[in-house]
Design an enzyme around this catalytic site. Sequence first.
Site, short mmCIF file in Angstrom:
data_model
loop_
_atom_site.label_atom_id
_atom_site.label_comp_id
_atom_site.label_asym_id
_atom_site.label_seq_id
_atom_site.Cartn_x
_atom_site.Cartn_y
_atom_site.Cartn_z
CG HIS A 106 -0.18 -0.42 2.01
ND1 HIS A 106 0.12 -1.55 3.15
CD2 HIS A 106 -0.01 0.77 3.95
CE1 HIS A 106 0.89 -1.31 4.07
NE2 HIS A 106 0.92 0.04 4.45
CG HIS A 108 1.62 4.74 3.91
ND1 HIS A 108 0.39 4.91 5.52
CD2 HIS A 108 1.93 4.57 4.20
CE1 HIS A 108 1.02 4.45 6.15
NE2 HIS A 108 1.34 3.21 5.52
P1 AMP Z 1 1.44 0.18 7.56
O1 AMP Z 1 2.84 0.69 8.69
O2 AMP Z 1 2.69 1.05 6.16
O3 AMP Z 1 1.73 -0.78 7.05
O4 AMP Z 1 0.84 0.94 7.23
C1 AMP Z 1 -1.00 0.61 7.49
C2 AMP Z 1 -1.62 1.70 7.55
O5 AMP Z 1 -2.94 1.06 7.50
C3 AMP Z 1 -2.20 2.32 9.20
O6 AMP Z 1 -1.70 3.35 9.11
C4 AMP Z 1 -3.52 1.79 9.64
O7 AMP Z 1 -3.09 3.13 10.19
C5 AMP Z 1 -3.91 1.58 8.38
N1 AMP Z 1 -5.02 0.62 8.04
C6 AMP Z 1 -5.03 -0.45 9.10
N2 AMP Z 1 -6.41 -1.14 8.86
C7 AMP Z 1 -6.84 0.17 8.49
C8 AMP Z 1 -8.13 0.24 8.39
N3 AMP Z 1 -9.16 -1.12 8.59
N4 AMP Z 1 -9.00 0.82 7.54
C9 AMP Z 1 -7.86 2.22 6.60
N5 AMP Z 1 -6.54 2.24 7.71
C10 AMP Z 1 -6.26 1.42 8.11
#
Ligand code: AMP
Length: 136
Positions: A106, A108
């Site tokens: 993903h 950001h």
């Molecule tokens: P990462 O550290 O790059 O794996 O970031 C994962 C991101 O996913 C974090 O910023 C979380 O806040 C976000 N996240 C986790 N679960 C959800 C969800 N159900 N809907 C939206 N964002 C999410």
Amino acid sequence: MAGGIINMEDCIFCKIVRGEIPCKNIYDDDNFIAFLDVNPKSEGHSLIVSKKHYKTLLDMPSSLGGELLDAVKKVGLDLIKENNAEGFNLIVNNGEVAGQIVHHVHVHIIPRKKGDGVIIGDGKKLKDREVLDANA
Ligand code: AMP
Ligand code: ZN
């Protein structure tokens, strides 16, 4: 790798793609969706997520790169407009050591405004500039 092995059935982003978990969807194309991050660093902080499960950017076929960049530009521009932002940070965490918590690739997109106080990273540098110059 602790927590690193997650199958598509248990993957939270696969569940969002399949519509099993709700999200605030803001974009949808053949291979990617985007939705608001539940724990945003700034107003409009969103994630662009591949519809297929790839663990990191290294696992995603490069043939999707152009479409991903298109999505980044469209979503980035929309988020700037919607949030009266002036720019955005683009971050991809690859691997736990790099801060990846959700093991489904993903991107950001973090909209930025002047003086918003958002901190990206911890500011640590590898070495002082002078040391790097001396080593060069
Ligand atoms: P990462 O550290 O790059 O794996 O970031 C994962 C991101 O996913 C974090 O910023 C979380 O806040 C976000 N996240 C986790 N679960 C959800 C969800 N159900 N809907 C939206 N964002 C999410
Ligand atoms: Zn997944």
